[in-house]
Design a protein around this motif. Structure first.
Motif, PDB file in Angstrom:
ATOM      1  N   GLN A   1     -38.260  14.787  -5.211  1.00 54.34           N
ATOM      2  CA  GLN A   1     -39.007  13.825  -4.164  1.00 54.34           C
ATOM      3  C   GLN A   1     -40.277  14.462  -3.862  1.00 54.34           C
TER       4      GLN A   1
ATOM      5  N   HIS B   1     -45.634  21.488   1.016  1.00 56.27           N
ATOM      6  CA  HIS B   1     -47.043  21.195   0.963  1.00 56.27           C
ATOM      7  C   HIS B   1     -47.796  21.031   2.158  1.00 56.27           C
TER       8      HIS B   1
ATOM      9  N   LEU C   1     -42.403  15.657  -6.145  1.00 53.57           N
ATOM     10  CA  LEU C   1     -42.971  14.864  -7.093  1.00 53.57           C
ATOM     11  C   LEU C   1     -43.446  13.662  -6.670  1.00 53.57           C
ATOM     12  N   GLU C   2     -42.459  12.808  -6.352  1.00 55.00           N
ATOM     13  CA  GLU C   2     -42.659  11.446  -6.026  1.00 55.00           C
ATOM     14  C   GLU C   2     -43.791  11.195  -4.615  1.00 55.00           C
TER      15      GLU C   2
ATOM     16  N   GLU D   1     -51.300  10.954  -4.282  1.00 52.18           N
ATOM     17  CA  GLU D   1     -52.757  11.075  -5.001  1.00 52.18           C
ATOM     18  C   GLU D   1     -53.147   9.830  -5.293  1.00 52.18           C
ATOM     19  N   HIS D   2     -52.223   8.778  -4.967  1.00 54.80           N
ATOM     20  CA  HIS D   2     -52.772   7.395  -5.290  1.00 54.80           C
ATOM     21  C   HIS D   2     -53.227   6.848  -3.873  1.00 54.80           C
ATOM     22  N   ARG D   3     -53.355   7.505  -2.782  1.00 50.11           N
ATOM     23  CA  ARG D   3     -54.113   6.971  -1.816  1.00 50.11           C
ATOM     24  C   ARG D   3     -55.471   7.542  -1.728  1.00 50.11           C
TER      25      ARG D   3
ATOM     26  N   ARG E   1     -45.953  13.351  -4.010  1.00 49.98           N
ATOM     27  CA  ARG E   1     -47.319  13.918  -4.430  1.00 49.98           C
ATOM     28  C   ARG E   1     -47.997  12.839  -5.304  1.00 49.98           C
ATOM     29  N   ASP E   2     -47.428  12.286  -6.137  1.00 51.65           N
ATOM     30  CA  ASP E   2     -47.790  10.958  -6.620  1.00 51.65           C
ATOM     31  C   ASP E   2     -48.252   9.950  -5.626  1.00 51.65           C
ATOM     32  N   TRP E   3     -47.463   9.544  -4.716  1.00 49.03           N
ATOM     33  CA  TRP E   3     -47.940   8.462  -3.618  1.00 49.03           C
ATOM     34  C   TRP E   3     -49.191   8.912  -2.945  1.00 49.03           C
TER      35      TRP E   3
END
Lengths: 217, 822
Positions: B511, B641, B513-514, B520-522, B516-518
């Motif tokens: 979760q 984080h 990682l998910e 980073e796309h902001r 982080r991915d979310w």
């Protein structure tokens, strides 16, 4: 009854030893009343305090009823005071927190010499009947001194010591108080030693002794 | 016997005629005993709680197996280990809410637990294991928890999601806010079927090397630490601090007693003289005085202990919050005190009364019996005492300087402060006497001359109250400066320490990682900073090691007390580390030294390139670059984080994380909330100190009031002659007020250097010894102004009643001074 032999006393002062009494010897018997006179600082009160065991002699001895007061420890001297001596001071020295009736009975009670009949007689002679439930501060100087005399006589002492007992009273009150004291001395047949400045008051007593610079004149 | 009874009656009659002195004496003894026994009640309550904590398996001295990051693991590992011969017992811990009350639920397996635990859960109950396992089972709770839940034994509470717990049953010695059930029931209630938190290890466990084979490196061996000993050690300084305050208050209370008994002996000197002239021996007088003191102190002790109970009950919630905030120690909020406490309180009252009255008794027996009872008599006899007092004060101050130079333990630190406080208090009357003498010499006007001379004569009667005021003011300045230093340092430190705007902890690595991915796309997220943490034992001290990613956030914000050049580059290289101040001080490690960390039979040597402040953390901390950290602790959860973003984006990101990833409030914090929580812990930590500070100052005010009241009756002898020569009673009352204010101000001026010295000692010595960190030393002149005003108020309040009494004294009473010379 009271024998004073070669008593000397000095006080330490910043300037050195101050001699107050020097080789005093004196005898007194039951029924005798003695006025101890002298100038201020002549050692009258000191001698009285030594006889009462309130202070210690430097040299010499004092005997009361053949017991050497000067060799007694504090407890022994205290026992002698409460049983055989009555003390009256110029400042009355009543216990301010006790009622007059308790002040009167105080010494006799602690000496286990309390006698209700004698107590009642004393109260009547001293005219204190209406004042028994008051406190000392509610009384005049003359009345307070009558209480002090009553307290001293309550235990029928062998020796009554009085240090300027009328010093705080006017002439009329002084005469009255002294007459009461002398009456009681006669009644109890005790020995009476009074420190006074007054030649007039001294004239009421049967012996006069004068101290001068620590010596008997 | 008759004699003793009559003498006792006579002494008691004195109190009837001097009620103020009597109330003062009782008041002093009551407050002294109350504050002392109140603090002792708190300490005793805390000790009982630590003892109970030792019986909780979340902090027991039993060694255990768990995953390195504290996550749950499969129950099958328990079976595998049992089959392999390991003497282990399973345990599952979790949080549960009952009727809105958050509690800790512990699931245990009683049969295996009885084999391994020194303090088996079933030794704390009388029913044994059978009813615990058999349907419907039992829920063990402490009596306090039962009261908290407002339920009775035998009742079955429901969890927030409607599940029924087994009937409640009281288990003595179980810590508050803990529920203990069979492990199967716990797994159901916590919705963790087949999962375990820990495996407690019995004495006949096999070698650690066989563990990796059976558990396939999933579990690690954790050496048991004594929860009881650990909590006691950690909280020792806190309780020492409380005891020191309790003792100070006791001491201030005894000053009142000393003052009251001193004046009572003086007031009774004439009475004692009369008693002696009537034939009562000094021995009997002393015996009766002691007996009277014994009666009064036992009576006051009983009142004081009862009052102490209420003080403790009112302070305990703050203390409990402080201990929880500082050390995570749970202290029961309900007082449960034994007869020892009541007995010791009364004993302290008696001992305190004897100590406080001892010198008065000694002086009364030593004062010349035939001297007149004028107020000056005591003054002159005090002159010798003042000289002795000055010598004792100088000895104590010398001792203070010696301990300052060589003292290196917490206890020596407290001895140092004790010497300083007592030395300063004893030195105060001689110093005040000098000041007043100087004023007298400089005065020209006769009233001014009398003012100074009379103040000097009054000083012995007031000296103990003024000493109490000096101590209270000194402690207020000292502790106030320390708390303010802490507040400002802590606030700035928090601002820099908590630089990331948002913190989150994902449910799993996947979760994370998910998320982080979310993120980073902001477009509004500037940086995502991973936080990795592992628990280690560094030189047998519980230490946390953090792995962090090199970033400007740290380079710009992280405060360092000492550092090498290029500190951040060195840490980034993976060969250097930063350590907390506590760790550095504890093991005497400096920048440039090397440390070695043991990990899986290999040593990791690190160069120390910086030391950072870590206020309030009882554990040591080592910070290293994340890369070498992960190489050594690969199984560490990657869930935590920090997020750097603009302030305006915080609400939107928080909402997104909550809605999209179902993160609970416990997993998601914004910086402001975290700071508020930390600040709240800080405030609660010092709440008890502030309360005791205020109480000490109030007692000092009361000491001054009672001394002035006690003196007021004897003041008439001094004031009547002035009244007779033409000063009005109102005028005299103003002079009296002015005198009290002057003495209070002199005291406040002397308290200032004392307070500053004290705050320095607290910051530079006590804090360092107690907590392992040192605060920057600041001074706060605004506080001094505040205290000066407080002193004015205390002095005016204390003087008000006596001067009103004086202004209203009837002329007849003043005249008595002249009529019979009192």
């Amino acid at each position: 009854m009271l024998n004073i032999l070669n008593v000397s006393k000095s006080y330490a002062t910043p300037q050195g030893l101050l001699p107050v009494l020097n080789n005093i010897s004196l005898n007194a018997e039951r029924g005798q009343s003695i006025a101890l006179m002298g100038e201020s600082g002549s050692g009258k009160s000191t001698l009285l305090h030594l006889i009462a065991g309130l202070d210690n002699v430097d040299t010499g001895s004092i005997f009361l009823n053949q017991k050497e007061i000067t060799k007694l420890p504090d407890v022994g001297r205290a026992k002698m005071r409460r049983s055989e001596v009555g003390l009256v001071f110029q400042q009355f020295n009543l216990i301010p927190s006790l009622k007059i009736k308790d002040n009167l009975a105080f010494q006799a009670r602690i000496a286990k010499r309390f006698d209700q009949a004698w107590q009642s007689e004393l109260i009547e002679r001293l005219g204190l009947g209406s004042l028994l439930d008051r406190y000392p501060e509610q009384l005049s100087g003359g009345q307070q001194q009558r209480v002090a005399i009553g307290r001293a006589f309550a235990g029928k002492p062998d020796l009554l010591l009085a240090d300027e007992p009328t010093g705080n009273l006017d002439e009329a009150a002084a005469n009255e108080v002294l007459k009461l004291a002398i009456d009681l001395v006669e009644k109890t047949d005790c020995c009476f030693l009074m420190v006074t400045h007054s030649a007039h008051l001294a004239s009421f007593l049967n012996t006069k002794i004068t101290l001068k610079s620590g010596h008997l004149a | 016997m008759t004699q003793l009874i009559w003498v006792l009656r006579t002494f008691f009659s004195y109190w009837r005629r001097s009620p103020v002195q009597f109330i003062t004496l009782i008041f002093g003894l009551v407050v002294a005993t109350a504050l002392w026994s109140g603090v002792q009640a708190i300490n005793q309550q805390a000790r009982q709680s630590y003892d109970k904590a030792a019986l909780n398996f979340n902090g027991s001295d039993t060694s255990y197996l768990a995953t390195p990051n504290g996550t749950l693991f499969s129950q099958s590992l328990f079976i595998d280990l049992r089959l392999a011969g390991w003497n282990v017992s399973p345990l599952l811990e979790g949080k549960i809410e009952l009727g809105g009350t958050p509690l800790t639920l512990i699931g245990v397996e009683p049969i295996s637990l009885a084999q391994i635990s020194r303090q088996s859960a079933f030794k704390i109950t009388t029913k044994g294991a059978a009813p615990f396992i058999k349907y419907p089972g039992l829920t063990y709770v402490s009596e306090e928890t039962l009261n908290l839940l407002q339920m009775k034994e035998g009742e079955r509470p429901s969890s927030n999601d409607g599940m029924l717990l087994p009937p409640l049953h009281i288990a003595e010695n179980l810590a508050p806010k803990i529920l203990m059930v069979d492990i199967g029931i716990a797994q159901l209630l916590l919705k963790k079927p087949g999962r375990l938190s820990r495996l407690l290890i019995g004495p006949s466990a096999l070698s650690k090397s066989s563990l990796s084979k059976v558990s396939h490196n999933t579990l690690e061996y954790f050496e048991g630490i004594s929860a009881e000993g650990d909590l006691k050690r950690l909280t020792d300084s806190f309780h020492l601090n409380l005891t020191a305050f309790g003792f100070l208050s006791f001491f201030v209370g005894l000053f009142i007693v000393h003052s009251a008994t001193g004046l009572a002996f003086e007031g009774r000197r004439q009475m004692i003289r009369t008693l002696r002239s009537c034939g009562v021996s000094l021995r009997n007088i002393t015996f009766v005085l002691l007996f009277e003191l014994l009666i009064i102190s036992i009576f006051s002790g009983l009142l004081g202990v009862a009052l102490g109970y209420f003080i403790a009950a009112s302070l305990l919630p703050d203390v409990s919050a402080s201990l929880n905030g500082l050390y995570g120690a749970q202290v029961n909020g309900d007082l449960n005190l034994d007869t020892w406490w009541w007995g010791s309180g009364i004993t302290m009252s008696v001992a305190g009364a004897l100590v406080a009255a001892g010198s008065g008794l000694w002086k009364a027996s030593r004062l010349p019996l035939l001297a007149s009872a004028l107020p000056a008599a005591w003054f002159y006899s005090q002159q010798k005492w003042l000289r002795i007092q000055s010598i004792i004060a100088l000895i104590l101050i010398t001792l203070f300087l010696i301990t300052l130079q060589f003292g290196d333990t917490l206890y020596l630190g407290f001895i140092m402060m004790g010497c300083l406080l007592l030395g300063a208090a004893l030195l105060q009357p001689p110093l005040l006497a000098l000041l007043l003498k100087f004023g007298e010499l400089r005065a020209k006007h006769p009233i001014a001359q009398w003012f100074w001379a009379d103040s000097r004569q009054q000083l012995p009667g007031l000296s103990f109250a003024l000493m109490a005021l000096l101590l209270a003011l000194g402690v207020n300045i000292g502790v106030g400066a320390m708390v303010e230093s802490f507040r400002s340092t802590f606030s700035e430190w928090l601002d820099r320490r908590l630089a990331p705007e948002i913190y989150f902890a994902a449910n799993s690595d996947a979760q994370a990682l998910e998320i982080r991915d979310w993120l980073e796309h902001r477009g509004d997220v500037h940086a995502i900073l991973p936080i990795r943490r592992a628990q280690i034992s560094f030189r047998d001290w519980p230490t946390q090691i953090y792995g962090f990613k090199d970033h400007d956030t740290y380079r710009q914000n992280w405060q360092l007390l000492d550092k090498e050049k290029n500190v951040w580059d060195q840490v980034k290289s993976g060969k250097a580390a930063l350590i907390s101040e506590q760790l550095a001080r504890r093991f005497n490690i400096s920048v440039g030294d090397k440390i070695s960390i043991s990990k899986a039979s290999t040593d990791w040597t690190l160069h120390i390139s910086g030391i950072f402040p870590d206020y309030g953390n009882p554990k040591g901390v080592i910070m290293v670059n994340i890369q070498p950290f992960l190489e050594r602790w690969p199984a560490t959860p990657k869930t935590r984080h920090g997020i750097r973003t603009d302030k305006s984006s915080i609400p939107d990101i928080m909402k997104g994380l909550k809605d999209k990833f179902d993160l609970s409030p416990a997993q998601l914090f914004d910086q402001a909330t975290l700071k508020a929580q930390s600040a709240n812990i800080f405030e609660k930590t010092f709440a008890i100190t502030t309360s005791l500070n205020t109480l000490t100052l109030s007692i000092a005010g009361a000491a001054m009031l009672t001394s002035l009241l006690t003196l007021s009756s004897s003041r008439i002898t001094s004031l009547a002659p002035l009244w007779a020569i033409g000063l009005t009673r109102r005028h005299l009352a103003w002079i009296e007020l002015l005198k009290a204010l002057m003495l209070a101000i002199f005291t406040a001026l002397l308290a200032l250097p004392l307070g500053l010295l004290l705050s320095w000692c607290l910051v530079a010595v006590i804090n360092v010894q107690a907590f392992g960190w040192r605060l920057p030393y600041h001074i706060y002149p605004a506080q001094w102004g505040h205290l000066l005003i407080m002193t004015f108020i205390v002095a005016i309040l204390a003087t008000l009643m006596p001067i009103i009494r004086l202004a209203r004294t009837p002329p007849a009473q003043l005249l008595k001074v002249f009529s019979n010379e009192r």
